[in-house]
Design a protein around this motif. Sequence first.
Motif, PDB file in Angstrom:
ATOM      1  N   SER A 308       5.519  -2.394 -17.693  1.00 32.28           N
ATOM      2  CA  SER A 308       5.834  -3.557 -16.846  1.00 32.28           C
ATOM      3  C   SER A 308       4.976  -3.577 -15.587  1.00 32.28           C
ATOM      4  N   HIS A 311       8.967  -6.422 -12.678  1.00 29.91           N
ATOM      5  CA  HIS A 311      10.269  -6.498 -13.340  1.00 29.91           C
ATOM      6  C   HIS A 311      11.207  -7.378 -12.515  1.00 29.91           C
ATOM      7  N   SER A 327      14.391   1.232 -14.082  1.00 29.35           N
ATOM      8  CA  SER A 327      13.098   0.585 -13.847  1.00 29.35           C
ATOM      9  C   SER A 327      12.469   1.088 -12.554  1.00 29.35           C
ATOM     10  N   SER A 332       8.421   0.724 -11.454  1.00 33.05           N
ATOM     11  CA  SER A 332       8.219  -0.710 -11.629  1.00 33.05           C
ATOM     12  C   SER A 332       8.202  -1.398 -10.274  1.00 33.05           C
TER      13      SER A 332
END
Length: 419
Positions: A308, A311, A327, A332
């Motif tokens: 990613s 996000h 995440s 991220s």
Amino acid sequence: MKILLIHQNFPGQYKHIAPVLVQLGHQVVALTPKVDKPTKWQGVQIIPYKINGRSSRDIHPWLADFETKLLRGHSCYNAAKALKAQGFEPDMILAHHGWGESLFLKDVWPGARLGLYCELYHLSGHPFLGFDPEFPTPAADQDALRIRLKNLNNRMHSEVIDLGISPTHFQADTFPEHYRKRITVVHDGVNTDEVKPDPAARLEVTGGRVLTRDDEVITFINRNLEPYRGYHIFMRALPDILRRRPEAQVVMLGGDDVSYGARPPKGKTWKQIYIDEVRGQISDEDWARVHFMGRVPYAKFLSMMQVSRAHVYLTYPFVLSWSLLESMACESAILASDTAPVTEVLTEGETGWLVDFFDKDALTDRLCALLDDPDTRARMGKAARDFVVRNYDLRSVCLPKQLEWVKALAETEPRRPVD
């Protein structure tokens, strides 16, 4: 000690602590309707039971929720009696009481300490109700009455809880003071040795395409794609995002059912409702860059986070998703809604960017700005991981605190059931 675990979807929040309790020499038994026959999992003896009975067809809608919990509680009570008849006497019971299973366990073992996973107490004021004006309740003037009854399960457990544990201060603070004073805030924890960046990560998406860190990947995750987690807001921003980011690949994770909030009209899903709403604004060429992954194995979820570039996480003021902290642990770059409990773990400009939940244009603008700023993405991603490692790491922070809580529970005088 003899420890009984109760969870309708075992191991649930006991995924990490249950094996540790076994390793420490405790006898750990779990009652759950999730399995069909007795089995063992990492040293935990798992005993199945069936939920008997069915919901009444013409029951008052305000009581339907509690009737479901009563059926589960009564079924678990019968399973507990059978376990007691076999000679099992737990020193403590650890239960997620949200589905009602633990309602009557103190009637079976009044001398056992009861530790509850306190996920949420339902409150009738704003923003807990009426947060999203797009989905008004049919009788808003009666919401307080309905929510009061929705807390019947919480209220009955307040009479027998010995100690509670809650993953965030926001969630713990929803409970009334007499309840709250028994609750310790300790998160379930993130295994940051496993959940971490991987520059070599690869993610296969629809059409067989494989995405890597070299691609401009935008990710969005719900357990189920639905308004409570901002799916409708993200979908309405999607046409403009795709137009402004011609190289972006949008990867969306989540099922077609409902986890929270109201169900869609009969025969429809929230997922398809908002696809239908925006599809006419998106060319076929751009739509080919949108990948609905459904539900995937955990390893694939991690790969998704690791590739990613940005996000997006949106939520009503509600229970915090595990995926947000995971995440962050993957470094991220996060764009999230400026709602509680997000703001408990994410600081604007330091560990992520925040945006008004309802402002799809601001979401698009800030997302594009984030994608155009690699230095900010890298800085915030590293800061986000550092924050999770310091405050939510499973081995060094959360498990030790959870074990301290178990020790405190073992030293607590058990409360007896009351009339």
